[in-house]
Design a protein around this motif. Structure first.
Motif, PDB file in Angstrom:
ATOM      1  N   ILE A 305      49.645  -4.326  85.343  1.00 25.18           N
ATOM      2  CA  ILE A 305      49.301  -5.643  84.780  1.00 25.18           C
ATOM      3  C   ILE A 305      50.475  -6.202  83.998  1.00 25.18           C
ATOM      4  O   ILE A 305      50.832  -7.384  84.142  1.00 25.18           O
ATOM      5  CB  ILE A 305      48.043  -5.535  83.896  1.00 25.18           C
ATOM      6  CG1 ILE A 305      46.801  -5.261  84.767  1.00 25.18           C
ATOM      7  CG2 ILE A 305      47.841  -6.823  83.095  1.00 25.18           C
ATOM      8  CD1 ILE A 305      45.543  -5.005  83.968  1.00 25.18           C
ATOM      9  N   LEU A 306      51.094  -5.370  83.159  1.00 20.15           N
ATOM     10  CA  LEU A 306      52.229  -5.831  82.365  1.00 20.15           C
ATOM     11  C   LEU A 306      53.405  -6.242  83.251  1.00 20.15           C
ATOM     12  O   LEU A 306      54.161  -7.161  82.909  1.00 20.15           O
ATOM     13  CB  LEU A 306      52.675  -4.734  81.392  1.00 20.15           C
ATOM     14  CG  LEU A 306      51.716  -4.422  80.245  1.00 20.15           C
ATOM     15  CD1 LEU A 306      52.215  -3.233  79.424  1.00 20.15           C
ATOM     16  CD2 LEU A 306      51.526  -5.633  79.328  1.00 20.15           C
ATOM     17  N   LYS A 307      53.548  -5.592  84.389  1.00 23.39           N
ATOM     18  CA  LYS A 307      54.662  -5.877  85.290  1.00 23.39           C
ATOM     19  C   LYS A 307      54.411  -7.111  86.141  1.00 23.39           C
ATOM     20  O   LYS A 307      55.335  -7.897  86.396  1.00 23.39           O
ATOM     21  CB  LYS A 307      54.898  -4.663  86.196  1.00 23.39           C
ATOM     22  CG  LYS A 307      56.043  -4.840  87.186  1.00 23.39           C
ATOM     23  CD  LYS A 307      56.206  -3.594  88.042  1.00 23.39           C
ATOM     24  CE  LYS A 307      57.331  -3.767  89.066  1.00 23.39           C
ATOM     25  NZ  LYS A 307      57.496  -2.559  89.905  1.00 23.39           N
ATOM     26  N   GLN A 328      35.184  -8.583  82.856  1.00 21.41           N
ATOM     27  CA  GLN A 328      35.107 -10.031  82.943  1.00 21.41           C
ATOM     28  C   GLN A 328      36.438 -10.675  82.555  1.00 21.41           C
ATOM     29  O   GLN A 328      36.876 -11.641  83.167  1.00 21.41           O
ATOM     30  CB  GLN A 328      33.999 -10.569  82.031  1.00 21.41           C
ATOM     31  CG  GLN A 328      33.873 -12.085  82.068  1.00 21.41           C
ATOM     32  CD  GLN A 328      32.721 -12.584  81.208  1.00 21.41           C
ATOM     33  OE1 GLN A 328      31.903 -11.815  80.748  1.00 21.41           O
ATOM     34  NE2 GLN A 328      32.667 -13.880  80.981  1.00 21.41           N
ATOM     35  N   ALA A 329      37.086 -10.133  81.517  1.00 20.31           N
ATOM     36  CA  ALA A 329      38.342 -10.712  81.052  1.00 20.31           C
ATOM     37  C   ALA A 329      39.232  -9.625  80.477  1.00 20.31           C
ATOM     38  O   ALA A 329      38.769  -8.760  79.726  1.00 20.31           O
ATOM     39  CB  ALA A 329      38.078 -11.781  79.997  1.00 20.31           C
ATOM     40  N   ILE A 330      40.506  -9.682  80.840  1.00 22.14           N
ATOM     41  CA  ILE A 330      41.503  -8.781  80.264  1.00 22.14           C
ATOM     42  C   ILE A 330      42.815  -9.548  80.182  1.00 22.14           C
ATOM     43  O   ILE A 330      43.208 -10.222  81.135  1.00 22.14           O
ATOM     44  CB  ILE A 330      41.641  -7.485  81.096  1.00 22.14           C
ATOM     45  CG1 ILE A 330      42.595  -6.507  80.421  1.00 22.14           C
ATOM     46  CG2 ILE A 330      42.057  -7.777  82.523  1.00 22.14           C
ATOM     47  CD1 ILE A 330      42.560  -5.126  81.037  1.00 22.14           C
ATOM     48  N   THR A 331      43.477  -9.497  79.032  1.00 23.94           N
ATOM     49  CA  THR A 331      44.656 -10.319  78.788  1.00 23.94           C
ATOM     50  C   THR A 331      45.815  -9.482  78.271  1.00 23.94           C
ATOM     51  O   THR A 331      45.675  -8.818  77.233  1.00 23.94           O
ATOM     52  CB  THR A 331      44.347 -11.428  77.766  1.00 23.94           C
ATOM     53  OG1 THR A 331      43.226 -12.199  78.198  1.00 23.94           O
ATOM     54  CG2 THR A 331      45.550 -12.343  77.572  1.00 23.94           C
ATOM     55  N   PRO A 332      46.967  -9.496  78.946  1.00 24.78           N
ATOM     56  CA  PRO A 332      48.164  -8.867  78.390  1.00 24.78           C
ATOM     57  C   PRO A 332      48.795  -9.808  77.358  1.00 24.78           C
ATOM     58  O   PRO A 332      49.002 -10.993  77.645  1.00 24.78           O
ATOM     59  CB  PRO A 332      49.068  -8.686  79.601  1.00 24.78           C
ATOM     60  CG  PRO A 332      48.662  -9.771  80.548  1.00 24.78           C
ATOM     61  CD  PRO A 332      47.200 -10.032  80.296  1.00 24.78           C
ATOM     62  N   TYR A 352      51.571  -5.975  74.419  1.00 30.10           N
ATOM     63  CA  TYR A 352      52.602  -6.714  75.151  1.00 30.10           C
ATOM     64  C   TYR A 352      53.733  -5.832  75.677  1.00 30.10           C
ATOM     65  O   TYR A 352      54.451  -6.213  76.612  1.00 30.10           O
ATOM     66  CB  TYR A 352      53.206  -7.823  74.273  1.00 30.10           C
ATOM     67  CG  TYR A 352      53.713  -7.369  72.926  1.00 30.10           C
ATOM     68  CD1 TYR A 352      54.927  -6.699  72.791  1.00 30.10           C
ATOM     69  CD2 TYR A 352      52.985  -7.618  71.769  1.00 30.10           C
ATOM     70  CE1 TYR A 352      55.389  -6.279  71.556  1.00 30.10           C
ATOM     71  CE2 TYR A 352      53.428  -7.208  70.536  1.00 30.10           C
ATOM     72  CZ  TYR A 352      54.637  -6.543  70.436  1.00 30.10           C
ATOM     73  OH  TYR A 352      55.094  -6.123  69.207  1.00 30.10           O
ATOM     74  N   ALA A 353      53.949  -4.638  75.118  1.00 26.19           N
ATOM     75  CA  ALA A 353      55.083  -3.807  75.521  1.00 26.19           C
ATOM     76  C   ALA A 353      54.690  -2.392  75.922  1.00 26.19           C
ATOM     77  O   ALA A 353      55.512  -1.667  76.475  1.00 26.19           O
ATOM     78  CB  ALA A 353      56.115  -3.732  74.383  1.00 26.19           C
ATOM     79  N   GLU A 354      53.465  -1.996  75.640  1.00 30.05           N
ATOM     80  CA  GLU A 354      53.035  -0.625  75.903  1.00 30.05           C
ATOM     81  C   GLU A 354      51.740  -0.644  76.714  1.00 30.05           C
ATOM     82  O   GLU A 354      50.842  -1.441  76.415  1.00 30.05           O
ATOM     83  CB  GLU A 354      52.838   0.118  74.581  1.00 30.05           C
ATOM     84  CG  GLU A 354      54.099   0.113  73.715  1.00 30.05           C
ATOM     85  CD  GLU A 354      53.903   0.756  72.349  1.00 30.05           C
ATOM     86  OE1 GLU A 354      52.841   1.375  72.136  1.00 30.05           O
ATOM     87  OE2 GLU A 354      54.807   0.637  71.503  1.00 30.05           O
TER      88      GLU A 354
END
Length: 420
Positions: A305-307, A328-332, A352-354
């Motif tokens: 996801i982060l990538k 339902q919702a996931i946010t980086p 945001y970084a890990e």
């Protein structure tokens, strides 16, 4: 802060549906004196009690007639009607954030949700006490119309805020409300909130405490040492809690073994936000720093996801389907922007970084709780227990950001000064 805004009067308040104490803490930071707070869950009340009833930095002036324990607002009304009436003339403000699940745009928005009726308990206490001012905080959905569903007999197609406004006007209050962005007030998350302020003995047509809110906002942020031209970012709030390349130690404030946390070393130079939340602690480490124990599969999914996904934006439905993500919702997070709204579900937000969820303390930072404020109880609960318990992640997610509460408390004090 009150002195900076030329306010010298200390008001007294009651906090209903207080949760772990975010609204109370903010009002106390603004110079208000708390009388008591009502919270139904034992875990959230325990956190509130350990921080705001222990004669520490702030403390309620708790009355002798009221037990120092968790209780429902309905229980307060049923057992202490006469005591509440006797408070008339001594209470300047009743504050509260009735549980909001029935109004939330993240939920089903059911007008028949029984939790919607908790606002009526708030109004009943107002009737008994008749304070000079009111503040009611809720999700922005409180001010949105419900969709009709004739199959369920739903006829209400207007915001519940108008129901509350009418009932308050009927007992003598002028009412004004506004949806504000928490990020406009130094809170490092977007978190739009419905804020209702009311004053006894005036007409709603003649009452607008939000009329000079932009000028007030600038004064507030400057007085707190925060920038006016842009919001506080997630990175500014939690960058000192990053773990890569740093020492980890066993977590000792959990009921379970095998967890680790960051061996915290405060940065030599604090930004404006960290100066606020770290005030008075020097080198002390905050509590609730336990890191999640993710499986390799979960870490791999978070890394993907982060990538591959835009930062600061909820993961798309198509990507969730591709990655078999059922949430339902996931946010980086985006390091340079405010966070998405902190919720009661730990895995709604990714660092945001890990490749991990945030710790309770990182969520508390995004909610503007100071590092000296300690959360108690279990970190999480699951299954059937979830509806009846209030673990630390839930306490933080349900809270009113103390910095936003402080700003609104000062806004009411400005209105009080005008009336003198």
């Amino acid at each position: 802060m009150a002195q900076i805004l030329n306010i010298n009067r200390t008001g007294k308040f009651i906090d209903l549906f207080s949760g772990c104490g975010g609204l109370s803490l903010g009002l106390m930071q603004a110079g208000w004196e708390g009388i008591f707070a009502i919270e139904k869950t034992e875990a959230a009340f325990s956190t509130l009690s350990s921080n705001l009833l222990s004669q520490g930095r702030y403390s309620y002036a708790w009355p002798d007639w009221l037990p120092r324990k968790n209780m429902e607002v309905g229980e307060l009304i049923a057992n202490h009607v006469d005591d509440l009436r006797e408070l008339r003339g001594t209470v300047d403000l009743i504050a509260g954030g009735p549980p909001c699940q029935g109004f939330s745009t993240a939920g089903k928005r059911d007008p028949n949700d029984p939790r919607n009726k908790l606002a009526e308990q708030y109004i009943k206490v107002v009737e008994l006490v008749r304070p000079s001012y009111l503040i009611l905080e809720n999700v922005r959905g409180f001010n949105l119309s419900f969709k009709k569903d004739e199959s369920k007999g739903q006829e209400q197609n207007f915001p519940y805020s108008l129901v509350v406004k009418k009932k308050l006007e009927e007992i003598g209050y002028g009412v004004s409300f506004k949806v504000v962005k928490s990020s406009d007030w130094g809170v490092p998350q977007h978190r739009p909130r419905f804020i209702l302020i009311a004053k006894y003995g005036v007409s709603s047509n003649d009452f607008d405490p939000f009329s000079d809110i932009d000028l007030f906002r600038e004064k507030f942020l400057r007085a707190k040492g925060l920038r006016v031209d842009r919001p506080v970012s997630a990175g500014e709030a939690i960058q000192d809690l990053e773990t890569f390349g740093k020492k980890l130690i066993p977590n000792e404030d959990s009921q379970r073994n095998g967890f680790y946390e960051l061996s915290y070393q405060p940065p030599q130079h604090l930004n404006g936000f960290l100066s606020l939340v770290r005030a008075g602690l020097e080198n002390e480490s905050p509590n609730s720093m336990r890191l999640a124990r993710h499986s390799d599969a979960v870490r791999s999914k978070f890394s993907d996801i982060l990538k591959n996904c835009p930062r600061g934006v909820t993961v798309s439905k198509s990507y969730k389907a591709e990655m078999v993500i059922k949430k339902q919702a996931i946010t980086p997070l985006c390091k340079d922007l405010p966070s998405a709204t902190v919720t009661t579900l730990p895995d709604d937000i990714i660092h945001y970084a890990e490749p991990r969820i945030l710790t309770v303390r990182e969520n508390a930072r995004l909610q503007t709780f100071p590092d000296w404020f300690e959360f108690t109880g279990a970190y999480t609960t699951g299954g059937k227990q979830r509806k009846n318990t209030c673990p630390r992640y839930t306490q933080v997610g349900n809270a009113v950001p103390p910095l936003l509460a402080e700003a609104m408390g000062l806004l009411i004090e400005v209105e009080m000064r005008r009336a003198i």
